[in-house]
Design an enzyme around this catalytic site. Structure first.
Site, short mmCIF file in Angstrom:
data_model
loop_
_atom_site.label_atom_id
_atom_site.label_comp_id
_atom_site.label_asym_id
_atom_site.label_seq_id
_atom_site.Cartn_x
_atom_site.Cartn_y
_atom_site.Cartn_z
N ARG A 125 68.10 35.68 54.48
CA ARG A 125 69.00 35.62 55.63
C ARG A 125 70.16 34.69 55.30
O ARG A 125 69.98 33.69 54.62
CB ARG A 125 68.24 35.05 56.83
CG ARG A 125 69.02 35.09 58.13
CD ARG A 125 68.46 34.12 59.15
NE ARG A 125 67.09 34.42 59.56
CZ ARG A 125 66.77 35.33 60.48
NH1 ARG A 125 67.69 36.02 61.08
NH2 ARG A 125 65.51 35.52 60.79
N GLU B 154 73.92 28.19 43.66
CA GLU B 154 74.04 28.24 42.21
C GLU B 154 74.02 29.66 41.64
O GLU B 154 74.57 29.91 40.57
CB GLU B 154 72.91 27.44 41.56
CG GLU B 154 72.98 25.96 41.90
CD GLU B 154 71.75 25.22 41.42
OE1 GLU B 154 71.86 24.48 40.44
OE2 GLU B 154 70.67 25.39 42.01
#
Ligand code: MCN
Ligand code: MOS
Length: 708
Positions: free
Chosen positions: A599, A675
């Site tokens: 989500r 990342e």
């Protein structure tokens, strides 16, 4: 009562709630802090790459105008050791003794009334050395080499048997140059001792760790250290360790009993705040003729500083990427006379994926199988290490959606088969399986009589959007408007938080906020409200000023105990490059990223994370390299004139798509996204360069000389 998450507020592409403060200059970054009576510091750095200091003459510096103190190892008070921490403080205090471990090591700090005076006086400190020849190469026989020092290697099945039975194999070695994080904000420390209590404004992504480390080093109780970092001008991992310039500045403030400020210069950033260490990986893959992996072996050598204890994690993630029975990883760390390494976006994972996803491409070529099909054929339906079902995994959707959007099916598999004028055109792709990491987290959530919610935690917003997503989530959970939520973070006097790091903060903080919101709404429920009554009205009617609740999470620990294989983000990258062989030029023409981040907290911020990470990945693939002088180990290109990062002209339109649904493990259903954007970019580009030219380039960055 557990609150449910809808898309009323959560996920919406809201602008940053701190955006106006940032662009109007009202948001204070560490270098914006100035304290009354503050003195200014400058560093003295070693000008040899290894050896010992034989003599220090401070007299000229001490006599210079405005100078208040010159501190070097021979007149510095003893300090405690930083607590051992493989992802935190540096291992060794730079003024401990006369040893020089690397060129640039901070060997003194000069404090004066003004910054100009401090900088001028720092040049007057005379240092003599017994210099030694520095060890700068991982293959230098003088380098101390540790085998698997962090116990992160693993093995299953029998790789050698697997390779023997394989019908097709790849055995290739990949290297990645050392790289430097290049955040815009220069790292700064403003330290003051206020009646025995240390208050530090510091560029850190991990104030909770920094507080612990400083308390140990300066031998004061934890409660006597306060670290403040409300805004940070980029970290990308550089702010995850406690660096020696911070220790020196805190020490200077204590010696002088006066606030001291230190701002690193850009060149100093290159050797003071860590770097991605050089790495070399030998990948061996074996497959059946129809493309099923039967062996995967990764052998890593990575460079680290002398005596440093920082894990690089390159050997960690490979075994869970594909379904394969025989898998092994090996790791060695070579300690060199280089500046401390540190973390740099997706540490370990981004290096591993370069080797693995390049080797997969090589295997696909040997097998005569489409690279995309090879990924799908070896798809890990469950975690191949322990057989547990994934908490969520939409990697297949990433691969298929990406291929579709990119138009992968138009690719002629033969290298050198596609052209556009003088340009050879190539398509390349890579798949990505990313892990996250999160320390325990705590938040305090308060609702006051005005109907406003306040969230408090020591967490940081390093540019990611922590302020905004925390407000969105809180508003969602409490059913109030976002502008009724105040987020107070970046202060260790508030409840402890994990680092902005490991792509774990948004999940950890979100889970703690959710926990607090459940508790808080339960408390309100006990106040027997009337229908339609707001929190503020309810408190008012009962004559209560505010109600608070504490929430907690410990996700990495809970993940270890889960029946699910707790997954981080997944992604697929599809790249089109143009290569001009006469000029040795590589130009990116298109780049499609499809990402499963569970989500989303905020679609706009999530997209920004992927775009930012991708740009760093382009730098890694084509531009970035910290050059150490081969004689001294000095960073030879430590300026933005010489160290190349991508500029607008290097970056094509970046198409970013999100797929997948809420994660089954994370209380918020979210997965980390900070990342994954960098991961898989370099191999997709290298694979595209191979497709364009027929040349396999295994050393990053891919530069002109390699192509000519
Ligand atoms: N997000 C989202 N939905 C999700 C997950 C994340 O909308 N499901 C968005 C949020 O805006 C959230 C951000 O992505 O604030 C990052 O969330 P997360 O992945 O949990 O990462 P952290 O909060 O732990 O931040 C650290 C991470 C890392 S490890 C590096 S390195 C990095 C990165 O974030 N450094 C950055 N992104 C950076 N972005 C900026 N601008 N500056 C840095 O230094
Ligand atoms: Mo990121 S390198 O974990 O700050």
């Amino acid at each position: 009562m557990t609150a449910t998450l809808t898309d009323r507020v959560l996920g919406r592409p809201l602008d940053r709630i701190d955006g106006r403060r940032k662009v109007s200059g009202a948001a204070p970054y560490p270098s914006d802090f100035d304290l009354p009576g503050q003195a200014h510091a400058a560093l003295v750095s070693a000008t040899v790459g290894a050896g010992r200091i034989t003599r220090i003459d401070r007299s000229a510096a001490e006599a210079a105008p405005g100078v208040l103190a010159v501190i070097t190892y021979d007149n510095a008070p003893d300090l405690g050791d930083p607590p051992p921490n493989q992802l935190g403080s540096i291992t060794r205090w730079s003024l401990r003794d006369d040893r020089i471990m690397y060129y640039g090591q901070h060997i003194g700090i000069v404090v004066a009334d003004t910054r100009a005076q401090a900088l001028a006086a720092a040049r007057l400190v005379k240092v003599e050395y017994a210099a030694e020849e520095p060890v700068l190469d991982v293959d230098d026989s003088r380098a101390e080499v540790e085998v698997d020092p962090f116990g992160l290697t693993s093995s299953r099945g029998d790789v050698e048997v697997g390779l023997d039975t394989a019908e097709v194999t790849v055995d290739a070695t990949y290297t990645i140059a050392p790289e430097a994080n290049s955040p815009m904000g220069l790292f700064t420390t403003v330290a003051s001792w206020q009646s025995g209590r240390l208050v530090v404004h510091d560029t850190t992504q991990y104030p909770t760790m920094m507080r612990k480390a400083l308390a140990a080093i300066f031998d004061v109780p934890l409660s006597d250290v306060r670290v403040l970092i409300p805004f940070l001008g980029g970290g990308f991992g550089a702010g995850l360790r406690l660096w020696s310039h911070t220790v020196l500045t805190v020490l200077a403030a204590r010696v002088l009993d006066r606030p001291v400020k230190l701002v690193l210069s850009r060149p100093q950033m290159f050797f003071s705040t860590g770097h991605r260490g050089f790495s070399r990986q030998r990948m061996r893959l074996g497959a059946t003729g129809d493309g099923r992996l039967v062996a995967m072996d990764q052998d890593v050598v990575v460079a680290n500083g002398v005596e440093d204890k920082l894990a690089a994690y390159i050997e960690f993630g490979m075994p869970t990427c594909y379904a394969c029975d025989n898998v092994a990883t090996h790791a060695r760390v070579a300690h060199l006379n280089i500046p401390y390494t540190g973390f740099m976006r997706a540490p370990g994972s981004v290096e591993m994926h370069f080797a693995l996803e390049s080797a997969m491409d090589e295997l696909a070529v040997r097998l005569g199988i489409d690279p995309l099909q090879l990924r799908l054929r070896n798809y890990a339906e469950v975690n191949p290490k322990n057989g547990k079902p994934w908490s969520s995994k939409a990697l297949r959707e990433c691969l298929l959606t990406g291929a579709d959007r990119f138009g992968w099916s138009a690719r002629d598999p033969a290298p050198r088969s596609m052209r556009d004028g003088d340009w050879l055109v190539g398509y390349g792709m890579a798949g990505v399986s990313f892990d996250f990491y999160a320390d325990p987290c705590e938040v305090r959530l308060t609702v006051d009589r005005g109907g406003n919610a306040i969230v408090r935690s020591a967490a940081t917003d390093i540019g990611t959007g922590t302020y905004t997503i925390t407000a969105q989530l809180t508003a969602e959970l409490l059913g109030i408007d976002v502008d009724r939520v105040r987020v107070e973070i970046g202060d260790t006097d508030l409840p402890p938080s994990p680092q902005s790091g490991g792509s774990g903060l948004a999940g950890a903080l979100g889970a703690a906020v959710k926990d607090a919101a459940s508790e808080l709404t339960a408390r309100f429920a006990r106040l027997d409200g009337s229908p339609g009554e707001t929190f503020g009205e309810l408190l008012d009617r009962h004559g209560i000023d505010e109600i608070s609740a504490t929430g907690k999470s410990d996700l990495t620990k809970a993940a270890g105990a889960s029946d699910l294989a707790v997954a981080g983000a997944f992604a697929a990258r599809f790249v089109e490059v143009g290569v001009d062989e006469d000029l040795g030029l590589v130009r990116l023409r298109r780049l499609v990223s499809v990402v499963d981040g569970g989500r989303l907290y905020n679609e706009k911020l999530a997209r920004s994370q992927i775009i930012g990470g991708t740009v760093m990945g382009i730098g890694m693939a084509l531009l970035e390299e910290t050059a150490f002088d081969p004689n001294t180990g000095r960073v030879a290109n430590g300026t933005f004139g010489d160290y190349l990062v991508p500029v607008n002209a290097d970056v094509p339109d970046l198409d970013v798509v999100f797929v997948g649904g809420p994660d089954a493990f994370a209380p918020t259903g979210t997965k980390g996204l900070g990342e994954v954007g960098i991961v898989g970019v370099a191999p997709a580009i290298a694979n595209a360069v191979h497709h364009a030219t027929g040349r396999r380039l295994r050393d990053l960055p891919i530069t002109l000389d390699q192509l000519l």
